[in-house]
Design a protein around this motif. Structure first.
Motif, short mmCIF file in Angstrom:
data_model
loop_
_atom_site.label_atom_id
_atom_site.label_comp_id
_atom_site.label_asym_id
_atom_site.label_seq_id
_atom_site.Cartn_x
_atom_site.Cartn_y
_atom_site.Cartn_z
N ALA A 210 0.84 -1.20 0.00
CA ALA A 210 0.00 0.00 0.00
C ALA A 210 0.87 1.24 0.00
N GLY A 211 0.45 2.24 -0.76
CA GLY A 211 1.18 3.50 -0.81
C GLY A 211 2.30 3.54 -1.83
N THR A 212 2.49 2.44 -2.55
CA THR A 212 3.54 2.43 -3.57
C THR A 212 2.90 2.69 -4.93
N LEU A 213 2.71 1.66 -5.73
CA LEU A 213 2.12 1.84 -7.06
C LEU A 213 0.66 2.30 -6.97
N PRO A 214 0.21 3.11 -7.93
CA PRO A 214 -1.19 3.53 -7.97
C PRO A 214 -2.08 2.41 -8.50
N LEU A 215 -2.37 1.46 -7.60
CA LEU A 215 -3.10 0.26 -7.95
C LEU A 215 -4.01 -0.12 -6.80
N ARG A 216 -5.30 -0.24 -7.10
CA ARG A 216 -6.29 -0.77 -6.16
C ARG A 216 -6.99 -1.90 -6.90
N GLY A 217 -7.80 -2.65 -6.21
CA GLY A 217 -8.52 -3.74 -6.87
C GLY A 217 -9.49 -3.25 -7.93
N ASP A 218 -10.06 -2.07 -7.70
CA ASP A 218 -11.07 -1.54 -8.61
C ASP A 218 -10.52 -0.58 -9.65
N LEU A 219 -9.31 -0.08 -9.44
CA LEU A 219 -8.81 1.02 -10.28
C LEU A 219 -7.29 1.00 -10.29
N ALA A 220 -6.72 1.34 -11.43
CA ALA A 220 -5.26 1.44 -11.55
C ALA A 220 -4.90 2.53 -12.55
N GLY B 117 4.50 5.65 -8.44
CA GLY B 117 4.15 6.05 -7.09
C GLY B 117 5.10 7.09 -6.55
N PRO B 118 4.98 7.38 -5.28
CA PRO B 118 4.06 6.80 -4.32
C PRO B 118 2.62 7.23 -4.60
N SER B 119 1.69 6.54 -3.93
CA SER B 119 0.28 6.88 -4.08
C SER B 119 -0.37 6.89 -2.70
N TRP C 11 -7.62 10.27 -4.41
CA TRP C 11 -6.57 9.27 -4.50
C TRP C 11 -5.59 9.78 -5.53
N VAL C 12 -4.34 9.98 -5.14
CA VAL C 12 -3.35 10.61 -6.02
C VAL C 12 -2.09 9.75 -6.09
N ALA C 13 -1.29 10.03 -7.08
CA ALA C 13 0.02 9.37 -7.25
C ALA C 13 1.00 10.39 -7.79
N CYS C 14 2.26 10.10 -7.58
CA CYS C 14 3.33 10.92 -8.15
C CYS C 14 3.84 10.27 -9.42
N GLY C 15 2.92 9.80 -10.24
CA GLY C 15 3.26 9.11 -11.48
C GLY C 15 3.00 7.62 -11.33
#
Length: 129
Positions: A32-42, A108-110, A101-105
């Motif tokens: 959690a908090g690394t790649l911008p990836l969730r089960g529902d959204l990426a 990540g981080p996200s 929900w944000v990311a730095c690219g």
């Protein structure tokens, strides 16, 4: 006469995947908090590498006047993730109520932040005679 127009956040530029998208083997779930990836959204840049129900091309926004610590889940009392410096650009992937929900690219981080942590969107004005 003076009119005001709201400028929509600039869309980040990522190539859209072509052809069939599929996973060909096992993939480790990132922390959690690394790649911008969730089960529902990426993040769209992760298509083909990670499976999600939906992929999104993010919108670029700037962090406001204060540094902000990203939350690992969407709660005030959640564990802090990365700290993002004031004025930094982030990519907004999703919003829900007062949270984004944000990311730095795509690497990540996200994490989550309150939307009032983002700098106001730019407003433009047109002057007509």
């Amino acid at each position: 006469m003076r009119t005001h127009a709201r400028i929509v956040s600039e869309q980040a530029s990522y190539p859209l995947p072509e052809g069939n998208i599929g996973l060909t083997g096992p993939v480790e779930k990132p922390e959690a908090g690394t790649l911008p990836l969730r089960g529902d959204l990426a993040h769209i840049a992760l298509a083909g590498r990670f499976l999600a129900a939906h992929y999104v091309v993010p919108l670029c926004r700037r962090i406001g006047a204060n540094d902000v610590s990203l939350k690992l889940v969407m709660r005030e009392d959640a564990e802090d993730g990365a700290t993002i410096d004031a004025g930094s650009m982030v990519e907004v992937l999703d919003t829900a109520g007062s949270w984004a929900w944000v990311a730095c690219g795509p690497k990540g981080p996200s994490g989550y932040l309150k939307t009032d942590s983002l700098a106001p969107e730019v407003a433009a004005s047109d002057n007509a005679a």
